[in-house]
Every structure is written in C-alpha cells, then in structure tokens.
Design an enzyme around this catalytic site. Structure first.
Site, PDB file in Angstrom:
ATOM      1  CG  ASN A   7      38.524  23.675 -36.228  1.00 33.43           C
ATOM      2  OD1 ASN A   7      39.384  23.456 -35.795  1.00 33.43           O
ATOM      3  ND2 ASN A   7      37.521  23.845 -35.643  1.00 33.43           N
ATOM      4  CE  LYS A  14      36.313  22.115 -30.315  1.00 31.60           C
ATOM      5  NZ  LYS A  14      35.316  22.877 -30.071  1.00 31.60           N
ATOM      6  NE  ARG A 104      37.149  27.029 -38.278  1.00 31.10           N
ATOM      7  CZ  ARG A 104      36.366  27.971 -36.784  1.00 31.10           C
ATOM      8  NH1 ARG A 104      36.435  26.827 -36.409  1.00 31.10           N
ATOM      9  NH2 ARG A 104      36.133  29.051 -37.078  1.00 31.10           N
ATOM     10  CG  HIS A 192      33.678  33.577 -36.817  1.00 30.48           C
ATOM     11  ND1 HIS A 192      33.305  34.252 -35.603  1.00 30.48           N
ATOM     12  CD2 HIS A 192      34.130  32.259 -35.673  1.00 30.48           C
ATOM     13  CE1 HIS A 192      33.835  34.046 -34.400  1.00 30.48           C
ATOM     14  NE2 HIS A 192      34.230  32.710 -34.960  1.00 30.48           N
ATOM     15  CG  HIS A 220      30.100  32.010 -35.596  1.00 28.20           C
ATOM     16  ND1 HIS A 220      29.869  31.010 -35.917  1.00 28.20           N
ATOM     17  CD2 HIS A 220      30.863  32.330 -33.883  1.00 28.20           C
ATOM     18  CE1 HIS A 220      30.701  31.013 -34.768  1.00 28.20           C
ATOM     19  NE2 HIS A 220      30.923  31.087 -34.065  1.00 28.20           N
ATOM     20  N   GLY A 222      30.123  32.432 -30.334  1.00 29.23           N
ATOM     21  CA  GLY A 222      30.970  31.964 -29.683  1.00 29.23           C
ATOM     22  C   GLY A 222      31.575  32.248 -28.397  1.00 29.23           C
ATOM     23  CG  ASN A 223      34.315  30.073 -25.987  1.00 31.38           C
ATOM     24  OD1 ASN A 223      34.472  30.808 -25.492  1.00 31.38           O
ATOM     25  ND2 ASN A 223      34.744  29.029 -26.065  1.00 31.38           N
ATOM     26  N   GLY A 224      34.402  33.248 -29.657  1.00 32.43           N
ATOM     27  CA  GLY A 224      34.909  34.566 -30.283  1.00 32.43           C
ATOM     28  C   GLY A 224      33.711  34.499 -31.063  1.00 32.43           C
ATOM     29  NE  ARG A 253      39.613  35.098 -29.870  1.00 30.98           N
ATOM     30  CZ  ARG A 253      39.034  34.862 -30.755  1.00 30.98           C
ATOM     31  NH1 ARG A 253      38.125  35.419 -32.228  1.00 30.98           N
ATOM     32  NH2 ARG A 253      38.198  34.060 -30.399  1.00 30.98           N
ATOM     33  CD  GLU A 393      31.854  26.860 -36.898  1.00 29.08           C
ATOM     34  OE1 GLU A 393      31.629  26.127 -35.922  1.00 29.08           O
ATOM     35  OE2 GLU A 393      32.987  28.210 -37.541  1.00 29.08           O
TER      36      GLU A 393
HETATM   37  P1  ADP Z   1      33.633  27.869 -29.710  1.00 29.92           P
HETATM   38  O1  ADP Z   1      32.991  29.762 -30.551  1.00 29.92           O
HETATM   39  O2  ADP Z   1      34.789  28.019 -29.348  1.00 29.92           O
HETATM   40  O3  ADP Z   1      33.308  27.485 -30.950  1.00 29.92           O
HETATM   41  P2  ADP Z   1      30.798  27.843 -28.990  1.00 29.92           P
HETATM   42  O4  ADP Z   1      30.015  28.327 -30.040  1.00 29.92           O
HETATM   43  O5  ADP Z   1      30.871  25.965 -28.347  1.00 29.92           O
HETATM   44  O6  ADP Z   1      32.135  28.406 -28.818  1.00 29.92           O
HETATM   45  O7  ADP Z   1      30.388  29.140 -27.399  1.00 29.92           O
HETATM   46  C1  ADP Z   1      30.987  29.066 -26.600  1.00 29.92           C
HETATM   47  C2  ADP Z   1      29.808  29.589 -25.239  1.00 29.92           C
HETATM   48  O8  ADP Z   1      28.751  29.692 -25.804  1.00 29.92           O
HETATM   49  C3  ADP Z   1      30.062  29.457 -23.894  1.00 29.92           C
HETATM   50  O9  ADP Z   1      31.665  29.825 -23.126  1.00 29.92           O
HETATM   51  C4  ADP Z   1      29.097  30.257 -23.038  1.00 29.92           C
HETATM   52  O10 ADP Z   1      29.520  31.574 -23.176  1.00 29.92           O
HETATM   53  C5  ADP Z   1      28.408  30.053 -24.765  1.00 29.92           C
HETATM   54  N1  ADP Z   1      27.184  28.664 -24.027  1.00 29.92           N
HETATM   55  C6  ADP Z   1      27.501  27.516 -24.149  1.00 29.92           C
HETATM   56  N2  ADP Z   1      26.029  27.017 -23.649  1.00 29.92           N
HETATM   57  C7  ADP Z   1      25.093  28.009 -23.002  1.00 29.92           C
HETATM   58  C8  ADP Z   1      24.066  28.478 -22.666  1.00 29.92           C
HETATM   59  N3  ADP Z   1      22.894  27.709 -22.294  1.00 29.92           N
HETATM   60  N4  ADP Z   1      23.913  29.872 -22.263  1.00 29.92           N
HETATM   61  C9  ADP Z   1      24.016  30.378 -22.301  1.00 29.92           C
HETATM   62  N5  ADP Z   1      25.882  30.300 -23.011  1.00 29.92           N
HETATM   63  C10 ADP Z   1      25.884  29.262 -23.078  1.00 29.92           C
END
Ligand code: ADP
Length: 406
Positions: A7, A14, A104, A192, A220, A222-224, A253, A393
């Site tokens: 990835n 990664k 990916r 995603h 989904h 995450g960061n995104g 974003r 993923e």
């Molecule tokens: P990416 O989109 O880069 O794959 P992830 O899916 O790992 O990222 O999500 C990262 C985000 O998840 C972090 O920026 C954080 O905001 C959030 N996160 C991770 N653990 C926790 C938690 N225990 N409580 C709340 N938010 C969390």
C-alpha cells in the site's frame, strides 16, 4: 501461497505478507471465519527527515524500528523486503518464495471495475490517471516498479479503491456541470472502495444473510472519511467524488465546501492553487476547526470551545451524510462503522445513531462501550442492525490476488 500486499502512499508505504493455505480464501468467502493475520508487517515513513526513512517491522512476535539512509523508493523497498528473509523478522528463506504481489491503487478511473493482473497497459493507465490523483497514483506506480526491480517478474495485481463504486448510476456519478466535462472524466468516482466492499461482505457473514438481500450504509471513518450506500452487494451512492476531498469532514481534509469559497479565495489572490490544495487536504477538518489536531482522541481530550465545535461539526456532517445515503436506498438493514474512528469511538457512534432513533435505529449503550470488534451493537428491538467491523483492506487485496492466481 505467499501473498505480499503493498500500500504505497506519497510519504509512507505499508506492506504485509500472508501465508495462505490454499483453501483458506475460499472458506473465508463462504463463512464468518476470522481473517488470518499477516505473518510479517512493515512500514516505511519518508516524512521524518530528508534523505532518511524510518523502517518499522513486525514479525515473529517482535517489533523492530530503525532509521535507514533513503536512496530511492526501489532501494528502500528492497531494504524493507530483505527483512523478510533476514534477522529476527525472518519469515521466509528468500524473496523468491513470494508467489504474487497485490497493490492498492487509489484511482482506476472509468477503466477498472475490478482487480486486474498488472501488465504494461495497466501501468500506462495508472500513469494516465495520475492527472486525477496526483498525490496517489504516481506513488502506487513507483511501488509496482520497485517490486519489478526487487522481485523480477513475480505476478502483480492492481486492486483499485474506485472499482467498487463503478456501479454508481449516471445520476449518482455526474456533477451538474456542462455535460462535456463528464465526457472528459470529470465525475464522481468514490474511494475507500476496498474497505466498503470488505465491510459489506463481512456484514453479510456476521448477519447470516446473503449480501444480495441487504441494504447497508457503511461508514469508513479514519483519517479519511467516506460513506457508501450498498444495495444488492453494489455501491449505489458514496460521499467521496472526483477526489477524496468531497463529502464528510475528515481528520485534516475539509470534505465538501461551497466551491464559491475557492473562487473567492483565488479571486482575492490570497492563495495559490497549491496553497489551497494544501489547506483543504492538510489543514482543515478536525485540525482546521479545533486548531489542535487531526486526531479525534486529542481533539476530544482538549475540551476547548473550538475542539467542541470541531466534534459537533464532524457529527453534524456525518449525520447529514448518513441521511443522504439512506435517501438513496429503498430501506435500511444495517449501518456499519469501520476504520480508526468508526471502530474505536463509542462517542461518535452513539451521537451519530441518536439522530436516527425516530427510524427505529437503537444502539445498545453497553455493547457500544465494550470495544466491539465485528459485533452487532444494536438493541434487540432495533429495526436496523448497527455493526462495528474491523476493516481489513490488506486481507481483501490478498483475497483478490488469490482469486486472480487461479
Ligand atoms: P487511516 O485512514 O490513515 O487508515 P485509521 O483508520 O487508522 O487511519 O484512523 C486513524 C484515526 O482514528 C486517528 O486519527 C484517530 O482520530 C482515530 N482513532 C484511533 N483510535 C481511536 C480511539 N481509541 N478513539 C477515537 N478515535 C480513534
């Protein structure tokens, strides 16, 4: 069968290695067995210092982290791959044992509706699509070339983040702008997709239903962040569009904003295009409003007025987005929460679901707080299931490699 998954992002890469029993992917597709864990995981981070990279490896129950002199992506990737067969992270005798490599790929444009074996034409298309995904596709291509240089002619597979959304109808994918732009490829692609598709399949397994019988909204976060409306196993709507900037508010974003804001900023001459791109991608979202961080954990613990506003805005936009996805479906069987925030934040899940209680969607507070993984956290009487699913993923990419190697 040894499947390497790569990835490759613009500033980090990664990778992981699965050692698959020949029948396992088939079994996993048919029943709710736990996806297997990779036997080796690696990450290269190029952001720390120019000329240097940080290499992190996890294998054989140990974690190794070291700084390496960064020469170019291929050489760094080779160093990473050497840890597969050397030292305390050794899991194979030689890299020739790797049977297939899955990548990916962020943007597959209108060309790819499913995963494909990589050849020169596929590489050329990924390269052409860099005009739509300048931050991602070139890095993905470099990952493919790095593997060619390190592993020779090992079969490689491209798994596209856009492919799952290729089923969006024209009405869901066109922007209401001149039709000629649509013909030139300016349309909603969605991203995603690997995660949304994995979660849809996993939801069907966990609920004991055929995917074709389910209407789902997958979140989904995450960061995104993006949502998908899934009917009959197909994506029929999603919040990301031409780029991964559209839709929900995210970590750094902005998500959707009035395009008039951009016109205003550019007409004023206050920002160049590159600066606007940087602000919308890296300095907005939770970070932009809170001024604290793009990480939800830090924003929630800071308790400043701006941090509270950031969280309220995040929830407001998430609820609106889910409402919009429900509007595209003709009913709803389950909402799925996944990725860092979706899997870990009980607060975001409960505050989001609260808004839909009038639809009979009821979250069980105890189950929600219990760090659920691949669990149903709705009450018995809820009219809609609420699932928390750990997105995998890499495993989805490995499964596609397995299928394409048959
Ligand atoms: P990416 O989109 O880069 O794959 P992830 O899916 O790992 O990222 O999500 C990262 C985000 O998840 C972090 O920026 C954080 O905001 C959030 N996160 C991770 N653990 C926790 C938690 N225990 N409580 C709340 N938010 C969390």
């Amino acid at each position: 069968m040894k499947v390497l998954v790569l990835n490759a992002g613009s500033s980090s890469q990664k990778s992981c290695l699965y050692d698959l029993d020949e029948s396992l992917p088939l079994l996993a597709a048919q029943s709710a067995i736990e996806p297997p864990a990779p036997i080796w995981e690696a990450q290269i981070d190029w952001t720390v210092q120019p000329g240097n990279a940080v290499l992190k490896i996890k294998a054989n129950g140990t974690k190794v982290e070291r700084s390496i002199d960064s020469i170019d992506r291929s050489t760094d990737t080779l160093q990473m791959l050497n840890t597969l067969s050397e030292g305390e992270t050794k899991v194979i005798h030689q890299t020739r044992e790797i049977d297939i490599v899955g990548h990916r790929i962020v943007h597959g444009g209108q060309h790819y509706r499913q995963s494909v074996r990589i050849d020169q034409t596929v590489k050329d298309t990924i390269s052409d699509l860099a005009q739509f995904a300048p931050l991602h596709n070139p890095a993905n291509l470099q990952g493919i070339e790095a593997i060619e240089q390190s592993l020779g002619d090992v079969p490689q597979v491209a798994v596209f983040d856009t492919a799952f959304h290729a089923t969006l109808s024209p009405a869901a994918s066109i922007y209401p702008i001149p039709y000629e732009w649509y013909e030139k490829g300016v349309q909603r692609y969605g991203f995603h997709g690997i995660s949304h598709q994995y979660c849809a399949n996993r939801a069907a397994q966990l609920l004991g239903h055929e995917l074709s019988d389910l209407r789902l909204v997958t979140c989904h976060l995450g960061n995104g962040c993006s949502l998908a409306a899934i009917e009959n196993g197909q994506s029929i709507d999603t919040t990301m569009g031409f780029t991964p900037l559209e839709g929900l508010m995210m970590g750094s974003r902005s998500g959707s904003i009035d395009p008039g804001v951009l016109l205003y900023l550019m007409r004023e001459g206050a920002y160049t295009i590159d600066e606007v791109e940087q602000v919308l991608n890296k300095k907005s979202g939770l970070l932009g409003i809170s001024g604290i961080s793009s990480d939800l954990r830090q924003v929630t613990s800071s308790e400043t007025e701006q941090s509270k506003l950031a969280i309220e805005t995040y929830i407001h936009r998430l609820r609106s987005g889910i409402g919009s996805m429900i509007g595209s479906l003709s009913g709803l069987d389950a909402i799925v929460f996944t990725a860092g925030v979706g899997e870990n934040s009980a607060l975001i899940r409960s505050r989001t679901c609260e808004a839909f209680r009038w639809l009979g969607i009821e979250i069980d507070p105890e189950k929600n707080q219990s760090s659920p993984v691949d669990q149903d956290i709705s009450t018995r009487s809820s009219k809609v299931r609420i699932l928390v699913i750990h997105t995998q993923e890499d495993w989805a990419i490995a499964q596609d490699c397995w299928k394409l190697s048959r």
